[in-house]
Motif scaffolding. Structure first.
Motif, mmCIF file in Angstrom:
data_model
loop_
_atom_site.group_PDB
_atom_site.id
_atom_site.type_symbol
_atom_site.label_atom_id
_atom_site.label_comp_id
_atom_site.label_asym_id
_atom_site.label_seq_id
_atom_site.Cartn_x
_atom_site.Cartn_y
_atom_site.Cartn_z
ATOM 1 N N GLN A 5 0.843 -1.202 0.000
ATOM 2 C CA GLN A 5 0.000 0.000 0.000
ATOM 3 C C GLN A 5 0.880 1.254 0.000
ATOM 4 O O GLN A 5 0.626 2.200 -0.738
ATOM 5 C CB GLN A 5 -0.884 0.008 1.243
ATOM 6 N N ALA A 6 1.918 1.222 0.834
ATOM 7 C CA ALA A 6 2.805 2.384 0.929
ATOM 8 C C ALA A 6 3.468 2.665 -0.417
ATOM 9 O O ALA A 6 3.617 3.813 -0.830
ATOM 10 C CB ALA A 6 3.862 2.158 2.008
ATOM 11 N N PHE A 7 3.835 1.590 -1.124
ATOM 12 C CA PHE A 7 4.480 1.784 -2.427
ATOM 13 C C PHE A 7 3.520 2.459 -3.411
ATOM 14 O O PHE A 7 3.875 3.428 -4.081
ATOM 15 C CB PHE A 7 4.956 0.453 -3.005
ATOM 16 N N PHE A 8 2.296 1.945 -3.472
ATOM 17 C CA PHE A 8 1.377 2.510 -4.473
ATOM 18 C C PHE A 8 0.894 3.910 -4.077
ATOM 19 O O PHE A 8 0.604 4.725 -4.948
ATOM 20 C CB PHE A 8 0.253 1.523 -4.780
ATOM 21 N N GLU A 9 0.888 4.169 -2.775
ATOM 22 C CA GLU A 9 0.617 5.552 -2.344
ATOM 23 C C GLU A 9 1.756 6.470 -2.810
ATOM 24 O O GLU A 9 1.516 7.555 -3.343
ATOM 25 C CB GLU A 9 0.530 5.630 -0.817
ATOM 26 N N ALA A 10 2.982 5.984 -2.611
ATOM 27 C CA ALA A 10 4.136 6.794 -3.028
ATOM 28 C C ALA A 10 4.105 7.007 -4.537
ATOM 29 O O ALA A 10 4.383 8.100 -5.033
ATOM 30 C CB ALA A 10 5.435 6.114 -2.608
ATOM 31 N N LEU A 11 3.731 5.945 -5.267
ATOM 32 C CA LEU A 11 3.695 6.035 -6.727
ATOM 33 C C LEU A 11 2.721 7.121 -7.183
ATOM 34 O O LEU A 11 2.976 7.851 -8.135
ATOM 35 C CB LEU A 11 3.276 4.672 -7.307
ATOM 36 N N ALA A 12 1.583 7.221 -6.469
ATOM 37 C CA ALA A 12 0.541 8.168 -6.867
ATOM 38 C C ALA A 12 0.837 9.589 -6.383
ATOM 39 O O ALA A 12 0.201 10.540 -6.833
ATOM 40 C CB ALA A 12 -0.805 7.699 -6.312
ATOM 41 N N SER A 13 1.807 9.733 -5.496
ATOM 42 C CA SER A 13 2.030 11.052 -4.898
ATOM 43 C C SER A 13 2.606 12.039 -5.911
ATOM 44 O O SER A 13 3.320 11.656 -6.840
ATOM 45 C CB SER A 13 2.983 10.936 -3.711
ATOM 46 N N GLN A 14 2.282 13.295 -5.694
ATOM 47 C CA GLN A 14 2.791 14.334 -6.591
ATOM 48 C C GLN A 14 4.315 14.376 -6.536
ATOM 49 O O GLN A 14 4.984 14.569 -7.545
ATOM 50 C CB GLN A 14 2.192 15.695 -6.188
ATOM 51 N N GLN A 15 4.845 14.110 -5.335
ATOM 52 C CA GLN A 15 6.300 14.140 -5.151
ATOM 53 C C GLN A 15 6.991 13.144 -6.097
ATOM 54 O O GLN A 15 7.959 13.483 -6.780
ATOM 55 C CB GLN A 15 6.589 13.786 -3.698
ATOM 56 N N SER A 16 6.451 11.900 -6.142
ATOM 57 C CA SER A 16 7.048 10.895 -7.029
ATOM 58 C C SER A 16 6.862 11.294 -8.487
ATOM 59 O O SER A 16 7.772 11.132 -9.304
ATOM 60 C CB SER A 16 6.401 9.531 -6.816
ATOM 61 N N ARG A 17 5.685 11.781 -8.804
ATOM 62 C CA ARG A 17 5.408 12.142 -10.211
ATOM 63 C C ARG A 17 6.371 13.234 -10.664
ATOM 64 O O ARG A 17 6.910 13.172 -11.766
ATOM 65 C CB ARG A 17 3.954 12.592 -10.375
ATOM 66 N N ASP A 18 6.620 14.189 -9.774
ATOM 67 C CA ASP A 18 7.566 15.257 -10.121
ATOM 68 C C ASP A 18 8.977 14.692 -10.292
ATOM 69 O O ASP A 18 9.689 15.032 -11.241
ATOM 70 C CB ASP A 18 7.578 16.341 -9.032
ATOM 71 N N ALA A 19 9.356 13.813 -9.345
ATOM 72 C CA ALA A 19 10.709 13.251 -9.401
ATOM 73 C C ALA A 19 10.897 12.428 -10.674
ATOM 74 O O ALA A 19 11.939 12.490 -11.330
ATOM 75 C CB ALA A 19 10.973 12.393 -8.167
ATOM 76 N N LEU A 20 9.845 11.660 -11.041
ATOM 77 C CA LEU A 20 9.926 10.840 -12.254
ATOM 78 C C LEU A 20 10.044 11.733 -13.488
ATOM 79 O O LEU A 20 10.873 11.492 -14.375
ATOM 80 C CB LEU A 20 8.690 9.935 -12.366
ATOM 81 N N ALA A 21 9.209 12.776 -13.536
ATOM 82 C CA ALA A 21 9.226 13.679 -14.687
ATOM 83 C C ALA A 21 10.592 14.350 -14.800
ATOM 84 O O ALA A 21 11.178 14.448 -15.882
ATOM 85 C CB ALA A 21 8.111 14.718 -14.551
#
Ligand code: AMP
Ligand code: MG
Length: 651
Positions: free
Chosen positions: A628-644
């Motif tokens: 759950q923690a992983f998929f929450e992190a995946l959906a977070s804006q922080q991860s999306r920004d880091a990925l982009a």
């Protein structure tokens, strides 16, 4: 009789074809090494207590005094004669007169406790003459200014610690070989012992050999690598009771190396080199050993994998060891063959490694005739621990960091069949089963998403097994999810067609695949991917770098190449980074990789197709907190920004 033997291969300048003619078994090599060396503790030395931490005692320690040195009160209260209180009760309190003295810690009593009297005493105070028990202050009441009343009986010896009850004078306090930790230091201090005899740490000199070696912190030139063994061996020697003295890396130059080895041996009890132990040109250390002292080389070539080129020698009573150059080989041979001898010299008991039994889900092929060590990562399966082989080959250092331990395949076995219950020797004292297990294709983006989990104290284990390997592990329930990027040519759809029952797809991110080339290469500039490949094929001097069969990227390359197999086609590395490195270092002119990797290597990039990097989630494990923690992190804006930011496009 004529000498019918072929002349010994002694071609000093050429490559010796008879490498390791006499390979010894692991057991033989060890036995001969120990017989030649008779390893025993180096002479002991006296050390102040404060400097003895971690040392092994070289003599038994006998307690020189009683601890406590006198009968001592355990509580704050009154020293009494128990016989005076035999009849004391709630109904019939006993009144005791107070002696004119208060016994504090550190003050010796001067007055006896006579019948009918008591003396005030603090915790730790010496029990006065005549008294045989202490009554807690809480169980007394003042009676006028110079007496107390007591309403319960006291048993003889109550709240008294007798002299020598903790440690008795003459008792063996600590035995030879005991490692001095804080508890032992406490016991020694309690007896007033200020200095102890400890085994001197054997002084071990360490030399790395190789023209290619550069020390960490220095600049890495072309074709150079960082000296890994120097750092690892130095640390491992300290971990096992040696005083490690790292002398740096010496080039493959016989004269310079001999001078360095002689110097090192003169001032140490043991010498450990690494590299240059193959019997090839440029490998000189083993030739030098013969000149350093008797009896010289004991074993050169041991039936170990990794670690065959190990060289064991004894020169005038001192062990000289040449570890194989590859860092993992160096480590395994060090731990399996050298640690025992080092610990004996350091006066330490053999290391007690923790072991667990785990099921190995895949078959491991093994070379017949060599004792093979295979590093494994441990994960929790439905029916107990599972051990995943995690080695990337003997040159890979990261396998060590990612592994939890290793298993041994006997020299007489040519494989370990799938589903064997194997004994795993742990690198750490306890199994640390990870909270989240990811098996599949690795991507740099994954590290960005798991970063917050690690900060939250969740342990994540990511095992790179490729998309198909990950799917197989997910189907067997050995991981939480498998990152995959598989293109189905029939449907033109990524990933979904490859799912099986019990798995569901969670979208990850997109990775732009394309052609990487060096900036300024006119053959590719301002072309699209199809045109760039046509241009490459038109130039016979143009070299490509391919990818391995089964890689998603390879499917795209094949689509662009059609039937063509240009120069470089058979160069098939297994990672995006290797493709970029080949192009950046001019070993190839173009290859297909993902945009972030091309850009990180300073290459130009022509986009071709967007690849879907998604997660095949094991439905049964969906509710686990770490998942759950992983998929929450995946959906977070922080991860999306880091990925982009890193060049990925979140789905
Ligand atoms: P050698 O036994 O010297 O032929 O080395 C075998 C391989 O191990 C080569 O790829 C070396 O570059 C590598 N190697 C040797 N010594 C070291 C070291 N100290 N650190 C890292 N790699 C090494
Ligand atoms: Mg070398």
């Amino acid at each position: 009789m004529t000498n019918a033997k072929a002349p010994a291969s002694d071609n000093r300048d050429g490559i010796d074809q008879d490498q390791f003619l006499t390979v010894l078994s692991r057991e033989d090599a060890l036995a001969r090494f120990e017989a030649a060396l008779l390893p025993r503790p180096v002479p002991g030395e006296q050390r102040p207590l404060a400097e003895a931490l971690g040392c092994a005692l070289s003599e038994d320690v006998v307690a020189p005094i009683d601890v406590p040195p006198f009968d001592r009160s355990n509580v704050d209260g009154f020293a009494v004669r128990s016989a005076d209180l035999a009849s004391a009760s709630e109904a019939a309190p006993v009144r005791l007169r107070l002696n004119d003295e208060v016994i504090a810690c550190g003050s010796a009593p001067t007055r006896p406790v006579l019948s009918g009297t008591a003396t005030s005493i603090a915790t730790g105070g010496p029990v006065p003459r005549g008294a045989d028990a202490i009554v807690m202050v809480e169980h007394t009441q003042p009676s006028g200014s110079r007496a107390i009343e007591i309403r319960r009986a006291a048993s003889p010896g109550q709240f008294v610690s007798y002299a020598g009850s903790d440690i008795a004078r003459g008792e063996a306090l600590l035995r030879t070989g005991t490692i001095i930790g804080s508890r032992e230091i406490g016991m020694l201090a309690a007896c007033g012992i200020a200095r102890v005899s400890v085994a001197r740490r054997p002084r071990v000199a360490i030399i790395s050999t190789g023209d290619e070696l550069v020390q960490p912190g220095e600049r890495l030139g072309p074709a150079a690598i960082y000296d890994t063994n120097g750092a690892i061996v130095t640390a491992a020697i300290s971990e096992n009771g040696g005083e490690a003295v790292f002398l740096g890396a010496v080039p493959d130059d016989e004269q310079r190396l001999e001078a360095a080895m002689r110097n090192a041996l003169a001032s140490s009890d043991m010498l450990v080199l690494s590299g240059g132990t193959s019997k090839g040109a440029g490998d000189v250390s083993h030739r030098i050993i013969a000149r350093l002292g008797e009896p010289g080389i004991i074993a050169h070539g041991v039936a170990l994998k990794p670690g065959k080129p190990l060289c064991l020698a004894v020169c005038d009573g001192k062990p000289v060891i040449i570890l194989p150059g590859f860092p993992t080989s160096a480590m395994f041979t060090f731990h399996d063959m050298i640690v025992l001898v080092l610990r004996k010299m350091a006066g330490l008991p053999p290391r007690s490694d923790a072991k667990v039994t785990a099921r190995v889900p895949v078959r491991i092929a093994s070379e017949l005739g060599r004792t093979e060590f295979v590093m494994v990562s441990l994960v929790e399966g439905a029916d107990g621990l599972i051990a995943y082989p995690s080695g990337k080959g003997s040159g890979a250092i990261t396998s060590f960091a990612q592994a939890d331990g290793f298993l041994k395949i006997d020299a007489l076995a040519d494989q370990m069949p799938a589903n064997t219950q194997a004994e795993v020797t742990l690198f750490t004292p306890h199994v640390r089963v990870p909270d989240l297990v990811i098996v599949g294709s690795h991507c740099a983006g994954l590290d960005l998403v798991t970063a917050p989990l690690a900060r939250a104290g969740l342990s994540v284990r990511s095992i790179a097994a490729g998309s198909l390997g990950g799917l197989a592990a997910a189907r067997r329930g050995e991981c939480d999810f498998a990152p995959i990027h598989l293109f189905d040519e029939k449907t033109g759809i990524y990933n979904t067609p490859f799912l099986m029952a019990g798995l569901e797809l969670v979208p990850g991110w997109r990775r732009m695949q394309g052609i990487a080339f060096r900036k300024g290469d006119r053959r590719f500039e301002s072309l699209n991917a199809e045109a760039a490949v046509r241009s490459a094929l038109a130039d016979p001097a143009c070299i490509m770098v391919n990818r391995n069969q089964g890689a998603g990227t390879r499917i795209l390359i094949d689509r662009l190449l059609g039937d063509a197999k240009p120069d470089g086609y058979w160069n098939q590395p297994r990672s995006h980074n290797a493709v970029a490195a080949a192009v950046a270092q001019h070993r190839a002119d173009w290859g297909m990789t993902i945009a972030p990797v091309a850009h990180a290597s300073g290459l130009a990039f022509i986009p071709f197709a967007e690849e879907h990097y998604d997660f095949a989630l094991v439905t049964a494990r969906k509710q686990r907190p770490a998942v759950q923690a992983f998929f929450e992190a995946l959906a977070s804006q922080q991860s999306r920004d880091a990925l982009a930011q890193a060049g990925f496009r979140p789905a």
